[in-house]
Design a protein around this motif. Structure first.
Motif, short mmCIF file in Angstrom:
data_model
loop_
_atom_site.label_atom_id
_atom_site.label_comp_id
_atom_site.label_asym_id
_atom_site.label_seq_id
_atom_site.Cartn_x
_atom_site.Cartn_y
_atom_site.Cartn_z
N GLU A 12 13.07 3.70 -2.24
CA GLU A 12 13.40 4.19 -0.99
C GLU A 12 11.91 3.94 0.09
OE1 GLU A 12 13.30 8.09 -1.21
OE2 GLU A 12 16.35 8.32 -2.18
N VAL A 13 10.84 3.29 -0.55
CA VAL A 13 10.16 3.29 0.32
C VAL A 13 9.74 1.97 0.28
CG1 VAL A 13 7.62 2.62 -0.37
CG2 VAL A 13 8.31 5.27 -1.33
N LEU A 14 10.18 0.77 -0.81
CA LEU A 14 9.87 -0.47 -0.18
C LEU A 14 11.08 -1.08 1.11
CD1 LEU A 14 9.73 -1.71 -3.76
CD2 LEU A 14 8.17 -1.93 -1.55
N ASN A 68 0.66 -0.94 0.14
CA ASN A 68 -0.09 -0.19 -0.10
C ASN A 68 0.82 1.51 -0.19
OD1 ASN A 68 -2.47 -1.47 -0.21
ND2 ASN A 68 -2.98 -1.09 2.83
N SER A 69 1.76 1.20 0.89
CA SER A 69 2.87 2.46 1.44
C SER A 69 3.13 2.35 -0.85
CB SER A 69 3.49 2.53 2.12
OG SER A 69 4.35 1.03 1.21
N PHE A 70 3.53 1.29 -1.38
CA PHE A 70 4.81 1.44 -2.98
C PHE A 70 3.16 2.16 -3.56
CE2 PHE A 70 5.56 -0.09 -7.13
CZ PHE A 70 7.19 0.20 -6.63
N ASN A 71 2.72 2.23 -3.26
CA ASN A 71 1.10 3.25 -4.47
C ASN A 71 0.64 4.33 -4.24
OD1 ASN A 71 0.93 0.13 -5.74
ND2 ASN A 71 -0.51 -0.32 -3.97
N THR A 72 2.07 5.14 -4.40
CA THR A 72 1.44 6.16 -4.26
C THR A 72 2.48 7.06 -5.61
OG1 THR A 72 4.19 6.50 -3.23
CG2 THR A 72 2.70 6.42 -2.39
N ASP A 73 1.84 8.09 -5.65
CA ASP A 73 1.69 8.64 -7.07
C ASP A 73 3.82 8.86 -7.29
OD1 ASP A 73 1.41 10.13 -8.98
OD2 ASP A 73 1.30 12.17 -8.64
N PHE A 74 4.41 8.51 -8.36
CA PHE A 74 5.23 8.81 -8.78
C PHE A 74 5.51 9.86 -9.42
CE2 PHE A 74 6.04 4.17 -7.13
CZ PHE A 74 6.70 4.48 -5.79
N HIS A 75 4.52 11.15 -9.86
CA HIS A 75 4.77 11.54 -11.04
C HIS A 75 5.53 11.04 -11.95
CE1 HIS A 75 3.72 14.41 -7.54
NE2 HIS A 75 4.54 13.93 -6.82
N LEU A 76 4.64 10.09 -12.68
CA LEU A 76 5.29 9.47 -14.15
C LEU A 76 3.96 10.30 -15.44
CD1 LEU A 76 5.73 5.55 -13.34
CD2 LEU A 76 6.95 7.61 -13.69
N GLN A 77 4.55 10.71 -16.55
CA GLN A 77 3.59 11.17 -17.40
C GLN A 77 2.74 10.05 -17.79
OE1 GLN A 77 4.18 14.27 -18.35
NE2 GLN A 77 6.03 14.79 -16.82
N GLU A 78 2.03 9.94 -18.53
CA GLU A 78 1.06 9.16 -18.98
C GLU A 78 2.03 8.27 -20.07
OE1 GLU A 78 -3.16 8.16 -21.18
OE2 GLU A 78 -2.36 10.84 -20.52
N GLY A 79 1.64 7.14 -20.01
CA GLY A 79 2.13 5.86 -20.42
C GLY A 79 3.94 5.55 -20.06
N GLN A 80 4.07 5.43 -19.06
CA GLN A 80 5.64 5.85 -18.35
C GLN A 80 5.05 4.28 -17.40
OE1 GLN A 80 7.41 9.74 -16.80
NE2 GLN A 80 9.12 9.16 -18.57
N ILE A 81 6.76 4.19 -17.19
CA ILE A 81 6.53 2.96 -16.02
C ILE A 81 7.13 3.26 -14.83
CG2 ILE A 81 5.47 0.99 -16.64
CD1 ILE A 81 7.77 0.00 -17.54
N HIS A 84 14.08 7.33 -14.11
CA HIS A 84 15.44 7.29 -12.71
C HIS A 84 14.65 7.50 -11.04
CE1 HIS A 84 18.80 7.18 -10.13
NE2 HIS A 84 19.29 7.79 -9.82
N TRP A 85 14.18 8.89 -11.60
CA TRP A 85 13.45 9.11 -9.91
C TRP A 85 12.54 8.83 -9.19
CZ3 TRP A 85 17.68 11.88 -7.92
CH2 TRP A 85 18.10 12.74 -8.93
N ALA A 86 12.01 8.41 -10.20
CA ALA A 86 10.58 7.29 -9.47
C ALA A 86 11.12 5.92 -9.19
CB ALA A 86 9.62 6.86 -11.02
N LEU A 87 12.17 5.73 -9.97
CA LEU A 87 11.92 3.79 -8.76
C LEU A 87 13.11 4.54 -7.94
CD1 LEU A 87 13.14 1.24 -10.56
CD2 LEU A 87 15.04 1.80 -11.22
#
Length: 160
Positions: free
Chosen positions: A73-75, A47-60, A65-68
């Motif tokens: 860090e969350v995990l 549940n803590s991992f399911n946060t908004d990583f501010h990705l653009q549409e279609g990005q994973i 790099h910053w979202a990764l």
């Protein structure tokens, strides 16, 4: 949310089971309590991992790099919770290892099955440890990339 199941001697007696307590205030119901706590810890991590990583549409996550880094860090914050969970397990529910190996570790030491431990207790020990390793690996799944980034021509000949 319902309360956690009880593993007290009184609860085991009320269930009219014929299993004797195995020591350290541990009954045959203790397995269920500790497994439930493990799943609660893992659910909190997910549940803590399911946060908004501010990705653009279609990005994973792997595209940014910053979202990764933020996901890692969350995990990582939940690693201590799982270590605390391992430390809270009564000795009666821990798999024994040869050469002073640590329970719930992947240090490569061989398991030491107690010859005279009841079969139900041995099964609970194995299942608890397997469940721990299963959910621990799954906790890191969001950080594992399944993209193959190397061009086929760069592979050594036997792997083409």
């Amino acid at each position: 949310m319902p309360g956690l199941p009880s593993d007290s001697l009184e609860a085991a007696t009320i269930s009219r089971s014929m299993f004797v307590p195995v020591g350290e205030n541990t009954t045959w119901l203790s397995f269920n309590l500790y497994q439930t706590n493990l799943y609660r810890e893992i659910r909190t991590a997910y549940n803590s991992f399911n946060t908004d990583f501010h990705l653009q549409e279609g990005q994973i996550t792997w595209d940014d790099h910053w979202a990764l880094q933020a996901g890692a860090e969350v995990l990582a914050q939940h690693t201590q919770y799982l270590e605390n969970w391992c430390g809270s397990i009564p000795g009666a529910l821990k798999m024994r290892r040869q050469n002073n190996g640590r329970p719930f570790s992947t240090d490569g030491t061989h398991l030491s099955m107690e010859q005279f431990a009841p079969h139900w207790l041995q099964r609970q020990r194995v299942l608890l440890e397997l469940t721990y390793h299963h959910v621990s690996i799954n906790r890191y799944r969001p950080m594992i990339s399944f993209k193959f980034r190397t061009p086929c021509d760069a592979l050594p000949t036997p792997w083409r």
